[in-house]
Scaffold this active site. Structure first.
Site, short mmCIF file in Angstrom:
data_model
loop_
_atom_site.label_atom_id
_atom_site.label_comp_id
_atom_site.label_asym_id
_atom_site.label_seq_id
_atom_site.Cartn_x
_atom_site.Cartn_y
_atom_site.Cartn_z
CG ASN A 194 -0.13 -0.04 2.51
OD1 ASN A 194 0.51 0.94 2.85
ND2 ASN A 194 -0.14 -1.15 3.23
CG ASP A 238 -6.30 -5.97 6.64
OD1 ASP A 238 -5.81 -6.00 7.78
OD2 ASP A 238 -6.95 -5.01 6.20
CE LYS A 283 9.68 -11.65 -13.71
NZ LYS A 283 10.47 -10.97 -14.72
N PRO A 320 -2.10 -11.88 10.54
CG PRO A 320 -0.11 -11.88 11.73
CD PRO A 320 -0.69 -12.23 10.39
CB ILE A 376 0.11 -6.43 14.68
CG1 ILE A 376 0.63 -7.24 13.49
CG2 ILE A 376 1.21 -6.20 15.71
CD1 ILE A 376 1.57 -6.46 12.58
CG PHE A 396 -2.65 6.01 13.17
CD1 PHE A 396 -1.80 5.75 14.23
CD2 PHE A 396 -2.66 7.28 12.63
CE1 PHE A 396 -0.97 6.73 14.74
CE2 PHE A 396 -1.84 8.28 13.12
CZ PHE A 396 -0.98 8.00 14.19
#
Ligand code: PMT
Length: 405
Positions: free
Chosen positions: A220, A289, A299, A316, A318, A335
């Site tokens: 992300n 996630d 590859k 998991p 966390i 957050f």
């Protein structure tokens, strides 16, 4: 150590980037050549800088260069004309910084000598004094220098350890002055009230990377800027900071105990290793996630495949794992990166993960969320009124700590 100079009491918790009054002492050493860059950073931060140079320092850094950058006359011993400027300068200064500090000046200030303008100013000062020794390793490790450093520390003078590396004399060892940007961090730290002194803070920052094969991953856009801002402001306030940082984090991490991780599993392992030690755990990282069920050692080839299907499995959680083990007095701050029902989703996560605080982050808002230097966050807790913070991530982080501690 907590510093309570009159100046600092006035400055309690004010934003760091406001102007400060810095008295910079330069002594004779090759590292003095870096000082014009430091003066430049001080001016760029909007602060004022008065400079005292010892006679020998002028052989390593040109006073005129420093005068040009600071916009002020440099104070030297030859200009010391019994108008007692050291008293006026120390009354003016919020902090005295000696960089580089030679073994000779270190010894003089440890013994209360006042045979030049700089040592006289230190003797007359009541503000925090920050010293950056820089010298040959053998001079630094000598019993005399180490005993002088001990004396200074016992008096509340902050002595910053030199760094290791190649020294000007050709030796390799401990004795190098930190870089100017690192000295700036130490100056800001010295200017802060250390209301988090002795606290252990663990911060996660940046994105996790879940590799599918050696060259591809799921991730992300988190840059780690928000997490590093939380870490930096806790460090400025005196905390010991451990930063668990994903591969995407490229910010300056000076002062932190840094652990690099790749995946959510790595991050879980490192956070769990800190669970006993940490007083505050800040989960600013954007954790993936899901990860691929199968990792390909080689590859994945595209030839002969118009489409592929990836099977993903849950990583998991966390924050939730920490929430289960949280001990009395330990504070867990999460957050929530949201695109809709921002406050509602964040509140649900606060309760489900057993957090003490959550910072709801609308990542669709202009100038907010991933990658940018600014943010808008809503601080939500179980029992206190909500607060909204908006601005530079580093300023917001400072305000978040104001509320949390
Ligand atoms: O890094 P920047 O570029 O500065 O961007 C900042 C930020 C947008 C990444 C940051 O402000 C932010 O919102 N971080 C949290 C991102 C996130 O993962 O949110 P979430 O709603 O998916 O997770 C909620 C909380 O659970 C977070 O504290 C997260 O760290 C934690 N979590 C999530 C999933 C998981 N598997 N384990 C976790 O611990």
């Amino acid at each position: 150590m907590q510093y309570h100079s009159p100046n600092q009491m006035q400055n309690q918790n004010r934003p760091l980037k406001q102007p400060h009054r810095i008295l910079l002492g330069i002594t004779g050493g090759i590292a003095a050549y870096k000082i014009p860059a430091l003066v430049r950073l001080i001016m760029k931060a909007g602060s004022e800088c008065e400079v005292i140079m010892t006679d020998s320092s002028a052989k390593f850094a040109a006073p005129m260069a420093i005068e040009t950058l600071s916009g002020r006359k440099v104070w030297t011993d030859s200009g010391f004309d019994h108008t007692i400027p050291h008293i006026r300068l120390t009354q003016w200064a919020e902090v005295i910084v000696i960089a580089p500090c030679s073994a000779n000046t270190l010894a003089k200030i440890a013994h209360g000598m006042a045979d030049n303008l700089l040592t006289s100013a230190v003797l007359a000062s009541s503000c925090p004094v920050l010293v950056f020794p820089a010298m040959n390793e053998r001079m630094y490790s000598s019993p005399a220098t180490q005993s002088n450093i001990k004396t200074l520390r016992e008096r509340g003078i902050m002595v910053i350890e030199p760094e290791s590396g190649a020294l000007a004399c050709g030796d390799d060892g401990k004795g190098r002055m930190p870089e100017p940007n690192e000295i700036m961090h130490e100056i800001f730290r010295a200017l802060c009230v250390h209301d988090m002194a002795g606290k252990n803070v663990t911060v996660t920052a940046g994105a996790t990377h879940e590799y599918l094969d050696p060259v591809r991953y799921i991730s992300n856009p988190s840059s780690g800027k928000m997490g590093v801002a939380m870490a930096r402001s806790a460090w400025y306030r005196g905390a010991n900071v451990r930063l668990i940082a994903g591969e995407s984090v490229s910010a300056d991490m000076y002062g932190f105990d840094v652990v690099r991780i790749v995946s959510a599993d790595d991050m879980l392992r490192e956070v769990m290793a800190d669970i006993e030690r940490a007083d505050y755990i800040v989960k600013a990282a954007a954790v993936g996630d899901y990860r691929a069920k199968e990792y390909h050692e080689r590859k994945i080839k595209r030839e002969g495949r118009d489409a592929i299907t990836l099977e993903l499995v849950r990583n998991p959680d966390i924050a939730a794992e920490v929430g289960k083990l949280k001990r009395e007095g330990q504070v867990l701050i999460g957050f929530a990166a949201e695109t809709d029902n921002v406050a509602g989703n964040a509140r649900e996560k606060l309760l489900r993960k057993n957090l003490d605080y959550i910072l709801a982050n609308d990542v669709t808002a202009e100038g907010s969320g991933f990658g940018v230097d600014t943010n808008t966050l809503r601080l939500i807790s179980r029992d206190k009124p909500e607060e909204i913070f908006s601005g530079l991530k580093e300023d917001i982080a400072f305000q978040v700590w104001d509320h949390v501690i």
